[in-house]
Design an enzyme around this catalytic site. Structure first.
Site, PDB file in Angstrom:
ATOM      1  N   CYS A  32      -1.769   8.943   2.403  1.00 13.98           N
ATOM      2  CA  CYS A  32      -1.727   8.477   1.007  1.00 13.98           C
ATOM      3  C   CYS A  32      -3.046   8.754   0.318  1.00 13.98           C
ATOM      4  CB  CYS A  32      -1.349   7.005   0.950  1.00 13.98           C
ATOM      5  SG  CYS A  32      -2.322   5.995   2.045  1.00 13.98           S
ATOM      6  N   GLU A  91       0.893  -1.163   0.000  1.00 14.90           N
ATOM      7  CA  GLU A  91       0.000   0.000   0.000  1.00 14.90           C
ATOM      8  C   GLU A  91       0.929   1.209   0.000  1.00 14.90           C
ATOM      9  OE1 GLU A  91      -1.655   2.999   0.808  1.00 14.90           O
ATOM     10  OE2 GLU A  91      -2.223   2.327   2.817  1.00 14.90           O
TER      11      GLU A  91
HETATM   12  O1  LIG Z   1      -1.958   6.707   4.528  1.00 17.55           O
HETATM   13  C1  LIG Z   1      -2.842   6.049   4.044  1.00 17.55           C
HETATM   14  C2  LIG Z   1      -4.070   5.385   4.583  1.00 17.55           C
HETATM   15  C3  LIG Z   1      -4.748   6.081   5.643  1.00 17.55           C
HETATM   16  C4  LIG Z   1      -6.102   5.501   5.921  1.00 17.55           C
HETATM   17  O2  LIG Z   1      -6.301   4.279   5.880  1.00 17.55           O
HETATM   18  O3  LIG Z   1      -7.002   6.262   6.198  1.00 17.55           O
END
Ligand SMILES: O=CCCC(=O)O
Length: 478
Positions: A284, A250
């Protein structure tokens, strides 16, 4: 395009010695610039020994029932809720997250635990297959010990998102967290210990990023999940590939939101500001590019600049604070470089863009418009509170621009024409998650992950829990 997010894998632990000695992990409060606690890390040998113990713990853990595992993960949820003030404070001290957001993050971790306690058995129940003769079905076996390489931006959530389903599936978990949040990493280990997890079912390893590859080589590690930068993803995928180990990655994102001609501009500006400011822009899935069709560009610029300027920057320990400091002065300076360079190449500053004259890693809500290819605000992931407005000729041009990115994590469409918005979201956007008239959010119940350089594999929901299992076909001739 380049990617500048500072994620866990490559963040350097301050080294206490040469030649693989134990690192010292020094924390620094990003709101004040003052040093925090220093933690003793693990040597490579210690880390490998812990990986060995987690592997030894696996056979017994995998033989426990879903009910037994559920009692432990459910207790972890309860402990998270009981200790949420302490954990929110820890995040604020180590990486600057405002406590209000920290409390919400801990609640989300607890909800995620409860969700997998409730659903893991159903998600991993045998699935019958009709064949010509005999009895056939698919069964799901855990893989072994999962190495979770996690970033600092959601120090609890990213870990629980990976760990709760993996543990419920019967895997053991080793956490290698970002080097700037060692307190959080140890607190999470403590939660599972206090919840009654058998020894070594969940362990934290405090090592430098560069030692991670060696850990991946170890036969004690069965698979790896990483949330982090593209560079970190490539390094982990390379090391895992050499060893033929399964990975879920991810990685970064440069989420685009399309603002169409018929959008409710006030609502669009609210969604855009909310999307951009998730975790101070250090997410992200924060909205990073706002692709606006020409007829509504000016109105959207005014609306977004007003919403962004109204966001209060302040002490992360103050419950009223929306925007705390960036994670570090280095990260803040990189954001400022991206802003200055974009302006130098033709972008126009609508608000923010000045580094406040005070100690700490502060950066104000900032809006750039006239953002174009060749500017960092267009080409790169900006990991901070900087919204980039890009003009599109029409809807087709807007879709093209949204997809003109190395990333494909989240995306949004803002329009009153729900059918058209849904069609664009579901069919046209190169993203793993697409929302209409709302800001992109992760949810334990919905698969989460991306395409292109945003990575592969999914977390959350049924797809997430099935990533780290052996999907085994069984055929019995009776
Ligand atoms: O940084 C990425 C993911 C953050 C989230 O799951 O809300």
């Amino acid at each position: 395009m380049t990617h500048h997010a500072e994620h866990g894998y490559e963040a350097k632990a301050a080294q206490g010695g040469e030649g693989g000695g134990a690192p010292k992990l020094k924390t620094e409060n990003p709101a004040t610039g003052k040093p925090g606690r220093t933690y003793d890390g693990h040597t490579r040998e210690q880390a490998l020994a812990i990986a060995g113990k987690a592997r030894e713990a696996f056979p017994d853990w995998r033989r426990t029932s879903f009910t037994e595992r559920g009692i432990i993960i459910g207790t972890a949820a309860r402990i998270l809720r009981e200790r949420k003030d302490e954990f929110a404070r820890l995040m604020a001290d180590e990486m600057g997250k405002p406590v209000t957001e920290g409390l919400a993050e801990i609640e989300k971790c607890a909800f995620n635990c409860d969700y997998f306690v409730e659903n893991a058995e159903r998600f991993l129940a045998n699935e019958p297959v009709k064949l010509d003769g005999g009895r056939a079905y698919v069964t799901f076996n855990p893989l072994g010990s999962l190495l979770a390489v996690m970033p600092w931006n959601f120090p609890f959530w990213q870990v629980f998102r990976a760990a709760a389903p993996a543990l419920m599936a019967g895997n053991t978990v080793l956490l290698k967290h970002a080097s700037n949040v060692p307190g959080c990493a140890l607190a999470i280990e403590d939660v599972f210990r206090e919840a009654g997890a058998p020894d070594n079912v969940f362990r934290t390893i405090l090592i430098a990023g560069r030692d991670t590859a060696e850990l991946i080589d170890s036969p004690d590690i069965a698979a790896v999940t990483l949330t982090g930068s593209v560079a970190a993803g490539k390094a982990v995928a390379e090391a895992a590939g050499r060893n033929l180990k399964k990975t879920v990655l991810e990685l970064g994102g440069s989420d685009a939101y399309l603002v169409l001609e018929d959008a409710d501009i006030d609502h669009a500006a609210t969604v855009a500001a909310t999307a951009r400011m998730v975790n101070g822009g250090q997410s992200c899935i924060a909205g990073k590019r706002f692709v606006v069709v020409a007829p509504v560009r000016e109105a959207f610029e005014t609306g977004l600049a007003a919403k962004m300027s109204a966001i209060r920057m302040g002490d992360p320990l103050d419950p009223a604070t929306k925007l705390g400091p960036m994670v570090s002065v280095k990260a803040r300076d990189e954001i400022h470089r991206q802003v200055r360079e974009s302006i130098g190449k033709g972008a126009r500053l609508l608000c923010g863009g000045e580094v406040p004259d005070r100690p700490g890693a502060w950066y104000p809500p900032t809006v750039l418009t006239d953002v174009k290819p060749g500017q960092p605000a267009y080409d790169e992931e900006v990991f901070g509170p900087v919204a980039a407005i890009i003009e599109a000729r029409d809807v087709q041009d807007a879709i093209r621009i949204a997809n003109d990115s190395e990333f494909g994590l989240g995306a949004g469409v803002l329009t009153r024409d729900i059918r058209r918005g849904e069609e664009i979201a579901a069919r046209d956007l190169e993203a793993g998650i697409a929302f209409v008239n709302e800001n992109v959010r992760s949810d334990p119940r919905m698969p989460f992950g991306g395409v292109k350089h945003s990575g592969y594999g999914r977390e959350c929901g049924v797809f997430g829990i099935r990533e780290f299992v052996n999907i085994k076909s069984v055929h019995v001739r009776e």
